[in-house]
Design an enzyme around this catalytic site. Structure first.
Site, PDB file in Angstrom:
ATOM      1  N   GLN A  52       0.883  -1.126   0.117  1.00 49.99           N
ATOM      2  CA  GLN A  52       0.243  -0.007  -0.103  1.00 49.99           C
ATOM      3  C   GLN A  52       0.823   1.281  -0.038  1.00 49.99           C
ATOM      4  OE1 GLN A  52      -3.616  -0.030  -0.200  1.00 49.99           O
ATOM      5  NE2 GLN A  52      -2.868  -1.914  -1.077  1.00 49.99           N
TER       6      GLN A  52
ATOM      7  N   HIS B 229       1.535   3.487  -3.156  1.00 53.64           N
ATOM      8  CA  HIS B 229       0.486   4.332  -3.873  1.00 53.64           C
ATOM      9  C   HIS B 229       1.000   5.645  -3.816  1.00 53.64           C
ATOM     10  CE1 HIS B 229      -3.242   2.322  -4.442  1.00 53.64           C
ATOM     11  NE2 HIS B 229      -2.948   1.495  -3.575  1.00 53.64           N
TER      12      HIS B 229
ATOM     13  N   GLU C 233      -8.173   3.796   6.471  1.00 55.23           N
ATOM     14  CA  GLU C 233      -9.060   3.249   5.385  1.00 55.23           C
ATOM     15  C   GLU C 233      -9.154   1.689   5.023  1.00 55.23           C
ATOM     16  OE1 GLU C 233      -8.776   3.988   0.464  1.00 55.23           O
ATOM     17  OE2 GLU C 233      -6.890   4.547   1.581  1.00 55.23           O
ATOM     18  N   HIS C 234      -8.058   1.038   5.252  1.00 56.97           N
ATOM     19  CA  HIS C 234      -7.903  -0.384   5.097  1.00 56.97           C
ATOM     20  C   HIS C 234      -7.205  -0.877   6.561  1.00 56.97           C
ATOM     21  CE1 HIS C 234      -6.867   1.289   0.965  1.00 56.97           C
ATOM     22  NE2 HIS C 234      -7.863   0.585   0.867  1.00 56.97           N
TER      23      HIS C 234
ATOM     24  N   ASP D  49      -8.369  -4.091  -3.517  1.00 58.83           N
ATOM     25  CA  ASP D  49      -8.094  -2.844  -4.609  1.00 58.83           C
ATOM     26  C   ASP D  49      -8.397  -3.267  -5.844  1.00 58.83           C
ATOM     27  OD1 ASP D  49      -7.206  -0.901  -2.500  1.00 58.83           O
ATOM     28  OD2 ASP D  49      -5.043  -1.586  -3.086  1.00 58.83           O
TER      29      ASP D  49
ATOM     30  N   HIS E  57     -48.578  27.225   8.983  1.00 60.30           N
ATOM     31  CA  HIS E  57     -48.665  25.844   9.221  1.00 60.30           C
ATOM     32  C   HIS E  57     -50.108  25.408   9.940  1.00 60.30           C
ATOM     33  CE1 HIS E  57     -44.474  26.309   8.136  1.00 60.30           C
ATOM     34  NE2 HIS E  57     -44.275  24.940   8.248  1.00 60.30           N
TER      35      HIS E  57
END
Length: 436
Positions: free
Chosen positions: A250, A253, A318-319, A352, A412
């Site tokens: 990862q 990235h 995230e992961h 992914d 109303h």
């Protein structure tokens, strides 16, 4: 003893948007708003050195491009897309319309209606992220979106053949070779040749993320995404080599990926660091992965798995990979994450690329309040109500009148009064006077 670091991040992930990026994006959006296609072409030439006769690919162009993609790649795209579609269809099946009669003659309900038009952004940049086509386009189509536009940039002036093939097989109705802020703005605002969409999904660089942020409200978006994040929770039975491999997978990235290990074993922590340093020596993407590991990598030792899960929930990564003897325990122990990957037989890379769950996931602690992209993001849950009983309408009218006057909403209240007057014969002086 509490948590102790074997490796501490040298930098803190920057969640602020660079002011220069903000200003550049605003300028591009304002220009496209005023000048449409002319501005889109100008920015594509400037940023991507790309200015074809038409940014939209014709059907014949798409077929010519697909013919250039290796047969094995086409087969792999279709298999991965089958997995994504199967899971998305299962998710869609869980979302049902509702109608109940809350009292005799009073019906309340909701319908789950798909968005009409969606845009899918499929990044290029360092890597042609063709898997993003699976995640954004298939998910939209399974939700029932009628028209999906796909935008993907040229890569160094070249057509990303496999990405175009993935977008086509996923079901994109139109494919544009267009990237960056100009693609997001064109889809969000509409131009002479690109019809405005209602919603945009897909990851991208800082400029793409900032464009989505600035245009949110004009259109809906999936997430405000930051750099990729990965966190591993490991006990003393976990394999340090696997941990190191998955953290670095990862980290490639980009140069700012937080890669974190939380473990109950100091030995596992030390060995994971050693293996990460060793693997990096001959890793083709070591420049990016090594920078992330050096600047944002952390290894933390805790006294128990409960403490590990609690700390992981604070990170809200995230992961999150769970390398423990009973990985499914995390489903009950944790609530803050983008996606969980349970056991050493699975990994983030599966999510992914091909396993079927969506890879567009929350970052920057957003897992504390939202999940990732799924069919539900492309649906509008819209309520309706119907009163068919005169008696019920009159009784609710009485209630409405009292509730409204408690808030000083006289107008109303009068809508409620009128129903009570018509159906239950309640006297109301203001009605009698107005009807004279």
């Amino acid at each position: 003893m509490g948590a102790r670091h074997l490796k501490t991040a040298a930098l803190t992930a920057n969640v602020a948007t660079n002011q220069k990026v903000t200003d550049i994006v605003k300028g591009v959006i304002d220009d496209i708003k005023a000048n449409g296609d002319k501005a889109v072409r100008s920015y594509s030439e400037k940023f991507d050195k790309w200015s074809p006769e038409s940014f939209k690919l014709s059907e014949s162009q798409i077929q010519d491009i697909i013919a250039k993609v290796p047969a094995q790649t086409v087969a792999d795209i279709k298999e991965a897309q089958k997995n994504v579609r199967t899971f998305a269809e299962a998710q869609r099946a869980t979302i049902t319309d509702v109608e109940i009669e809350i009292q005799p003659g009073v019906f309340l309900g909701h319908r789950n209606n798909p968005i009409d038009r969606a845009g899918a952004y499929i990044p290029g940049g360092r890597y042609p992220l063709l898997a993003s086509a699976h995640m954004t386009i298939i998910t939209a189509k399974v939700a029932g979106v009628k028209h999906v536009i796909a935008c993907t940039p040229p890569i160094a002036g070249e057509i990303p053949y496999a990405t175009v093939a993935a977008a086509h097989f996923a079901g994109a109705d139109e494919i544009f070779l267009l990237g960056g802020t100009q693609a997001i703005a064109a889809m969000a605002l509409g131009t002479e040749t690109i019809k405005k969409v209602d919603f945009i999904a897909g990851p991208g660089n800082a400029f793409v993320a900032e464009a989505k942020r600035q245009l949110f409200g004009e259109i809906g978006i999936d997430l405000l995404a930051g750099p990729t994040e990965v966190l591993v929770v490991a006990d003393d039975h976990a394999d340090p080599f696997t941990i190191a491999t998955d953290l670095l997978s990862q980290a490639e990235h980009g140069p700012d990926t937080p890669a974190v290990l939380i473990t109950t074993s100091e030995q596992v922590g030390k060995e994971s660091i050693r293996f990460a340093d060793e693997i990096l020596k001959k890793m083709p993407t070591r420049e990016l992965a090594g920078t992330s590991w050096r600047d944002y990598g952390e290894v933390i030792v805790v006294d128990s798995l409960d403490e590990a899960y609690e700390l992981a929930d604070v990170f809200a990564s995230e992961h999150v990979q769970i390398f423990t003897q009973n990985p499914r325990e995390a489903l009950d122990k944790m609530t803050n994450y983008g996606a969980l990957f349970l056991g050493e037989k699975t990994c983030v890379s599966y999510g992914d690329k091909c396993i079927g769950t969506n890879h567009v996931l929350p970052t920057r602690h957003a897992g504390r309040y939202t999940g990732g992209l799924w069919v539900g993001k492309y649906l509008k849950t819209q309520t309706y109500q119907e009163v068919v009983s005169e008696k019920a309408s009159g009784e609710i009218g009485r209630l409405c009148g009292r509730c409204s006057r408690a808030e000083n909403f006289e107008g109303h209240a009068r809508s409620g009064d009128l129903r009570a007057y018509k159906y239950l014969k309640d006297p109301h002086e203001w009605i009698d006077e107005a009807k004279k």
